[in-house]
Design a protein around this motif. Structure first.
Motif, PDB file in Angstrom:
ATOM      1  N   ALA A   7      24.186  76.566  43.028  1.00  0.00           N
ATOM      2  CA  ALA A   7      25.336  75.392  42.463  1.00  0.00           C
ATOM      3  C   ALA A   7      24.860  74.391  43.507  1.00  0.00           C
ATOM      4  O   ALA A   7      24.385  74.229  44.586  1.00  0.00           O
ATOM      5  CB  ALA A   7      26.633  75.937  43.104  1.00  0.00           C
ATOM      6  N   ILE A   8      24.945  73.032  42.805  1.00  0.00           N
ATOM      7  CA  ILE A   8      24.813  71.668  43.491  1.00  0.00           C
ATOM      8  C   ILE A   8      26.159  71.258  43.617  1.00  0.00           C
ATOM      9  O   ILE A   8      26.849  70.914  42.736  1.00  0.00           O
ATOM     10  CB  ILE A   8      24.011  70.879  42.811  1.00  0.00           C
ATOM     11  CG1 ILE A   8      22.360  71.367  42.731  1.00  0.00           C
ATOM     12  CG2 ILE A   8      23.632  69.625  43.534  1.00  0.00           C
ATOM     13  CD1 ILE A   8      21.592  70.704  41.838  1.00  0.00           C
ATOM     14  N   VAL A   9      26.520  70.794  45.010  1.00  0.00           N
ATOM     15  CA  VAL A   9      27.809  70.103  45.103  1.00  0.00           C
ATOM     16  C   VAL A   9      27.613  68.742  45.058  1.00  0.00           C
ATOM     17  O   VAL A   9      27.167  67.973  45.710  1.00  0.00           O
ATOM     18  CB  VAL A   9      28.289  70.610  46.574  1.00  0.00           C
ATOM     19  CG1 VAL A   9      29.637  69.905  46.871  1.00  0.00           C
ATOM     20  CG2 VAL A   9      28.719  72.191  46.495  1.00  0.00           C
ATOM     21  N   LEU A  10      28.699  68.238  44.338  1.00  0.00           N
ATOM     22  CA  LEU A  10      28.480  66.690  43.987  1.00  0.00           C
ATOM     23  C   LEU A  10      29.513  66.187  45.055  1.00  0.00           C
ATOM     24  O   LEU A  10      30.679  65.887  44.502  1.00  0.00           O
ATOM     25  CB  LEU A  10      28.509  66.160  42.464  1.00  0.00           C
ATOM     26  CG  LEU A  10      27.389  66.914  41.616  1.00  0.00           C
ATOM     27  CD1 LEU A  10      27.679  66.314  40.238  1.00  0.00           C
ATOM     28  CD2 LEU A  10      26.162  66.443  41.964  1.00  0.00           C
ATOM     29  N   VAL A  54      18.644  66.954  55.098  1.00  0.00           N
ATOM     30  CA  VAL A  54      17.186  66.277  55.054  1.00  0.00           C
ATOM     31  C   VAL A  54      17.676  64.855  54.591  1.00  0.00           C
ATOM     32  O   VAL A  54      18.588  64.665  53.725  1.00  0.00           O
ATOM     33  CB  VAL A  54      16.263  66.989  53.845  1.00  0.00           C
ATOM     34  CG1 VAL A  54      15.038  65.964  53.411  1.00  0.00           C
ATOM     35  CG2 VAL A  54      15.906  68.362  54.399  1.00  0.00           C
ATOM     36  N   SER A  55      16.788  63.730  55.041  1.00  0.00           N
ATOM     37  CA  SER A  55      17.041  62.486  54.699  1.00  0.00           C
ATOM     38  C   SER A  55      15.801  61.735  54.686  1.00  0.00           C
ATOM     39  O   SER A  55      14.982  61.882  55.446  1.00  0.00           O
ATOM     40  CB  SER A  55      17.984  61.823  55.800  1.00  0.00           C
ATOM     41  OG  SER A  55      18.280  60.354  55.397  1.00  0.00           O
ATOM     42  N   ASP A  56      15.496  61.168  53.423  1.00  0.00           N
ATOM     43  CA  ASP A  56      14.292  60.412  53.049  1.00  0.00           C
ATOM     44  C   ASP A  56      13.036  61.244  53.686  1.00  0.00           C
ATOM     45  O   ASP A  56      12.049  60.896  54.347  1.00  0.00           O
ATOM     46  CB  ASP A  56      14.247  59.316  54.261  1.00  0.00           C
ATOM     47  CG  ASP A  56      15.183  58.206  53.779  1.00  0.00           C
ATOM     48  OD1 ASP A  56      15.219  58.045  52.528  1.00  0.00           O
ATOM     49  OD2 ASP A  56      15.559  57.507  54.647  1.00  0.00           O
ATOM     50  N   GLY A  57      13.081  62.565  53.080  1.00  0.00           N
ATOM     51  CA  GLY A  57      11.816  63.573  53.344  1.00  0.00           C
ATOM     52  C   GLY A  57      11.665  64.020  54.381  1.00  0.00           C
ATOM     53  O   GLY A  57      10.937  64.857  54.762  1.00  0.00           O
ATOM     54  N   ARG A  71      28.085  67.757  59.369  1.00  0.00           N
ATOM     55  CA  ARG A  71      27.501  66.583  59.577  1.00  0.00           C
ATOM     56  C   ARG A  71      26.799  65.653  58.512  1.00  0.00           C
ATOM     57  O   ARG A  71      26.322  64.446  58.584  1.00  0.00           O
ATOM     58  CB  ARG A  71      26.027  66.908  60.449  1.00  0.00           C
ATOM     59  CG  ARG A  71      26.529  67.325  62.018  1.00  0.00           C
ATOM     60  CD  ARG A  71      25.305  68.007  62.604  1.00  0.00           C
ATOM     61  NE  ARG A  71      25.341  68.273  64.106  1.00  0.00           N
ATOM     62  CZ  ARG A  71      26.244  69.052  64.372  1.00  0.00           C
ATOM     63  NH1 ARG A  71      26.784  70.067  63.776  1.00  0.00           N
ATOM     64  NH2 ARG A  71      26.194  68.983  65.933  1.00  0.00           N
ATOM     65  N   ARG A  72      26.995  66.279  57.282  1.00  0.00           N
ATOM     66  CA  ARG A  72      26.567  65.656  56.159  1.00  0.00           C
ATOM     67  C   ARG A  72      27.119  64.290  55.730  1.00  0.00           C
ATOM     68  O   ARG A  72      28.136  64.332  55.876  1.00  0.00           O
ATOM     69  CB  ARG A  72      26.596  66.576  54.818  1.00  0.00           C
ATOM     70  CG  ARG A  72      27.855  66.958  54.569  1.00  0.00           C
ATOM     71  CD  ARG A  72      27.844  67.951  53.141  1.00  0.00           C
ATOM     72  NE  ARG A  72      29.196  68.401  52.980  1.00  0.00           N
ATOM     73  CZ  ARG A  72      30.203  67.594  52.335  1.00  0.00           C
ATOM     74  NH1 ARG A  72      29.763  66.701  51.708  1.00  0.00           N
ATOM     75  NH2 ARG A  72      31.383  68.121  51.944  1.00  0.00           N
ATOM     76  N   ALA A  73      26.302  63.450  55.122  1.00  0.00           N
ATOM     77  CA  ALA A  73      27.171  62.147  54.534  1.00  0.00           C
ATOM     78  C   ALA A  73      27.671  62.452  53.289  1.00  0.00           C
ATOM     79  O   ALA A  73      27.512  63.425  52.739  1.00  0.00           O
ATOM     80  CB  ALA A  73      25.876  61.306  54.299  1.00  0.00           C
ATOM     81  N   PRO A  74      28.615  61.597  53.081  1.00  0.00           N
ATOM     82  CA  PRO A  74      29.535  62.119  51.848  1.00  0.00           C
ATOM     83  C   PRO A  74      28.735  62.042  50.502  1.00  0.00           C
ATOM     84  O   PRO A  74      29.156  62.666  49.669  1.00  0.00           O
ATOM     85  CB  PRO A  74      30.512  60.704  51.841  1.00  0.00           C
ATOM     86  CG  PRO A  74      30.711  60.460  53.325  1.00  0.00           C
ATOM     87  CD  PRO A  74      29.328  60.516  53.755  1.00  0.00           C
ATOM     88  N   GLU A  75      27.576  61.217  50.370  1.00  0.00           N
ATOM     89  CA  GLU A  75      26.836  61.192  49.422  1.00  0.00           C
ATOM     90  C   GLU A  75      25.768  62.178  49.221  1.00  0.00           C
ATOM     91  O   GLU A  75      24.967  62.276  48.245  1.00  0.00           O
ATOM     92  CB  GLU A  75      26.309  59.600  48.988  1.00  0.00           C
ATOM     93  CG  GLU A  75      25.173  59.438  50.201  1.00  0.00           C
ATOM     94  CD  GLU A  75      26.005  58.679  51.476  1.00  0.00           C
ATOM     95  OE1 GLU A  75      25.054  58.201  52.398  1.00  0.00           O
ATOM     96  OE2 GLU A  75      26.873  58.937  51.654  1.00  0.00           O
ATOM     97  N   ALA A  76      25.562  62.852  50.309  1.00  0.00           N
ATOM     98  CA  ALA A  76      24.467  63.894  50.192  1.00  0.00           C
ATOM     99  C   ALA A  76      24.887  65.156  49.221  1.00  0.00           C
ATOM    100  O   ALA A  76      26.110  65.724  49.152  1.00  0.00           O
ATOM    101  CB  ALA A  76      24.260  64.442  51.607  1.00  0.00           C
ATOM    102  N   SER A  77      23.980  65.567  48.429  1.00  0.00           N
ATOM    103  CA  SER A  77      24.023  66.720  47.772  1.00  0.00           C
ATOM    104  C   SER A  77      23.860  67.905  48.542  1.00  0.00           C
ATOM    105  O   SER A  77      23.322  68.035  49.726  1.00  0.00           O
ATOM    106  CB  SER A  77      23.003  66.817  46.411  1.00  0.00           C
ATOM    107  OG  SER A  77      21.851  66.745  46.992  1.00  0.00           O
ATOM    108  N   VAL A  78      24.195  69.121  48.173  1.00  0.00           N
ATOM    109  CA  VAL A  78      24.397  70.164  48.687  1.00  0.00           C
ATOM    110  C   VAL A  78      23.932  71.536  47.811  1.00  0.00           C
ATOM    111  O   VAL A  78      24.534  71.604  46.772  1.00  0.00           O
ATOM    112  CB  VAL A  78      25.769  70.699  49.260  1.00  0.00           C
ATOM    113  CG1 VAL A  78      25.694  71.962  50.073  1.00  0.00           C
ATOM    114  CG2 VAL A  78      26.254  69.504  50.361  1.00  0.00           C
TER     115      VAL A  78
END
Length: 558
Positions: A7-10, A54-57, A71-78
């Motif tokens: 599942a990918i959380v948007l 992960v951010s920018d690889g 800690r994830r940013a709001p726009e980060a997928s999960v």
């Protein structure tokens, strides 16, 4: 929920989007979290984790799912992994992807199990017109013993199949080449031609005429004539290489060393062009080939000019050099004589591509390179270690590969000299059940064959590799075989994984970037379909890669 229904959380929409059963994410975005997994990090201070950010690889956080979600940013997928095992991106420090998949070399593919070479005639006639980018017909795959058991000279059989143009068919180990009369003429090989360094031109004992079998470096010279640079060659090399890279990714491999970068055939340019096109989804360290027949002054200057350690995904800062040949050809270098020799071989203790003195000189003259040294016999291994010691710099990342017969007196020298012991055990011929097959050649020296456990216990840094396409590319076959080859098995699954990750990253000079799941390192991950730490070791080879992530990008999904 199994990985087959990730599942990918948007998060920006606050919605949970369920993938179809069997689907995997095609992309992960610039910022993403992998959660609820079992990450084997290779970080000794925290060997297991549940989740990463992960951010920018690059990996920005490693910890629990709760910590990552906080800690994830709001726009980060999960991505929910549902307890699946995740390993660092795997490394293969000895492989031949371009040779394995370039259409130039694979026009005629022969069966290594065929015992009658006369049956190749029809097949060779059929495939010869398909050759591209060469005036020769090239191929691969037969067993040397099939030719040695032939009822007539092998050159006559190949002449019958391909009479009108040069032909060169590489044997399945790549250590001999079958050539027709036109090929011998094109190469200037006659009854009076001497053996080149590291090679043997097999000749009829009665007439002195070449039989069409060229052992070791004698065969390499023929392929250098046939595989010439051209625009068509360049195009086919790149297309074959990209096909090979896809296979690497499908096996969870994100970093490789090309084991023979034939720079006179422009192999290095194919890698650089693949990188330029943006299709290169592995980190590649090219092992520039040291040609045994070249003059040293010219070759040392050429190798030095090719050195590059600054590439984004391609580096040219290692040299591949052969100390000796191979055991089944009776060309591996031994301390004591062979008990029997193959026809055409008259050196009782094998041969050298590069002698100890010459190898020492190359190590001293090219300090900007690490060396990847092929050595199979106990004398070849001993001389390679001697050369490293004589060269006098132990801060290099030199490695010796194959190590089929090693003098026990040399075991401890690997750790003392900081030389990595690189071995291939994916092939069934390396397993203890096959050791007796070498007894007619070397007697009791066939035991142990590839002393993996002994070198590990002596403190050597161990890497495992495929030598693909001599053996399977699948690293989980290599891991299983490394763990099931008593009395020369590695003691734990951890040790097998270490050989394909952190130890291999050190051998490639990139342990600060890859080899473990740690903050600041590249987001190279392999998600697999079972936990190899919890299943019987004789089932590890059944492991399948479900997802390969390279630099934060999905490069393979099953």
């Amino acid at each position: 929920m199994r990985l087959a229904s990730i599942a990918i959380v948007l998060t920006s929409a606050g919605l949970l989007s369920q993938c179809d059963s069997g689907a995997l994410p095609e992309s992960l975005g610039v910022e993403f979290a992998l959660v609820d997994g079992r990450f084997y990090t290779m970080d000794s201070s925290a060997p297991w984790a549940e989740a990463v950010l992960v951010s920018d690889g690059r990996i920005t956080f490693v910890g629990t799912t709760e910590e990552v979600m906080d800690r994830r940013a709001p726009e980060a997928s999960v991505v929910e992994l549902d307890g699946r095992l995740v390993l660092p991106g795997l490394h293969d420090v000895h492989t031949h992807p371009l040779e394995a998949r370039s259409p130039i070399a694979g026009t005629c593919l022969l069966d290594g199990q065929e015992t009658d070479p006369e049956r190749f005639v029809r097949e060779l006639r059929a495939c010869a017109p398909d050759q591209r980018a060469s005036s020769w017909v090239l191929g691969f795959g037969h067993s040397i013993f099939t030719l040695l058991d032939a009822q007539r000279p092998p050159v006559e059989i190949l002449d019958e199949a391909i009479p009108d143009r040069p032909a060169a068919i590489m044997e399945e180990t790549s250590h001999s080449v079958w050539v027709n009369s036109a090929g011998l003429t094109a190469a200037g090989i006659t009854a009076s031609t001497p053996n080149p360094p590291g090679g043997v031109i097999v000749k009829d004992p009665a007439t002195g005429a070449p039989t069409g079998i060229l052992f070791d470096s004698a065969g390499d010279k023929v392929f250098d004539l046939a595989w010439l640079p051209s625009p068509e060659t360049a195009e086919l090399n790149v297309s074959g290489l990209l096909e090979a890279v896809s296979e690497l990714n499908a096996n969870g491999i994100t970093s490789v060393a090309e084991g023979r970068t034939y720079w006179r055939r422009d192999f290095h340019k194919a890698w650089l062009e693949a990188e330029r096109q943006g299709g290169l989804t592995v980190r590649a360290v090219l092992n520039l080939w040291a040609y045994p027949g070249d003059t040293d002054t010219e070759q040392l200057a050429a190798l030095a000019a090719l050195h590059s350690s600054r590439g984004d995904r391609v580096r040219m800062d290692q040299i591949k050099v052969y100390s000796d040949g191979i055991l089944i050809n009776t060309t591996a270098a031994l301390h004591a004589p062979y008990q029997s020799l193959l026809p055409g071989i008259d050196a009782l203790t094998g041969l050298n591509y590069f002698t100890e003195d010459r190898l020492t000189a190359y190590l001293q003259a090219l300090p900007q390179f690490d060396f990847h040294i092929h050595a199979i016999g106990d004398r070849g291994v001993h001389e390679a270690l001697n050369a490293v010691e004589r060269a006098g710099r132990l801060d290099h990342r030199h490695r010796i590969t194959h190590l089929e017969i090693v003098d026990p007196a040399d075991y401890a020298r690997f750790a003392e000299l900081n030389v990595t012991a690189d071995m291939q055990v994916a092939g069934a011929f390396t397993q203890p059940s096959a050791w007796q097959d070498n007894e007619p050649l070397v007697g009791e020296r066939a035991h142990p064959f590839v002393p993996l456990r002994s070198l590990h216990e002596a403190g050597a840094r161990i890497t495992l590799s495929s030598d693909w396409d001599v053996s399977t590319l699948n690293p989980f076959v290599g891991m299983q075989n490394a763990l099931t080859r008593d009395p020369q098995a590695l003691p734990s699954v951890h040790d097998a994984v270490m050989a394909y990750t952190l130890n291999a990253a050190y051998a490639l000079g990139q342990e600060d970037l890859t080899g473990s799941v740690e903050v600041g390192k590249a987001a190279d991950f392999v998600v697999v379909d079972r936990n190899i730490f919890e299943i019987p070791i004789d089932q590890i080879s059944r492991t399948r890669v479900d997802l390969t992530v390279f630099d934060g990008t999905v490069v393979y999904r099953r």
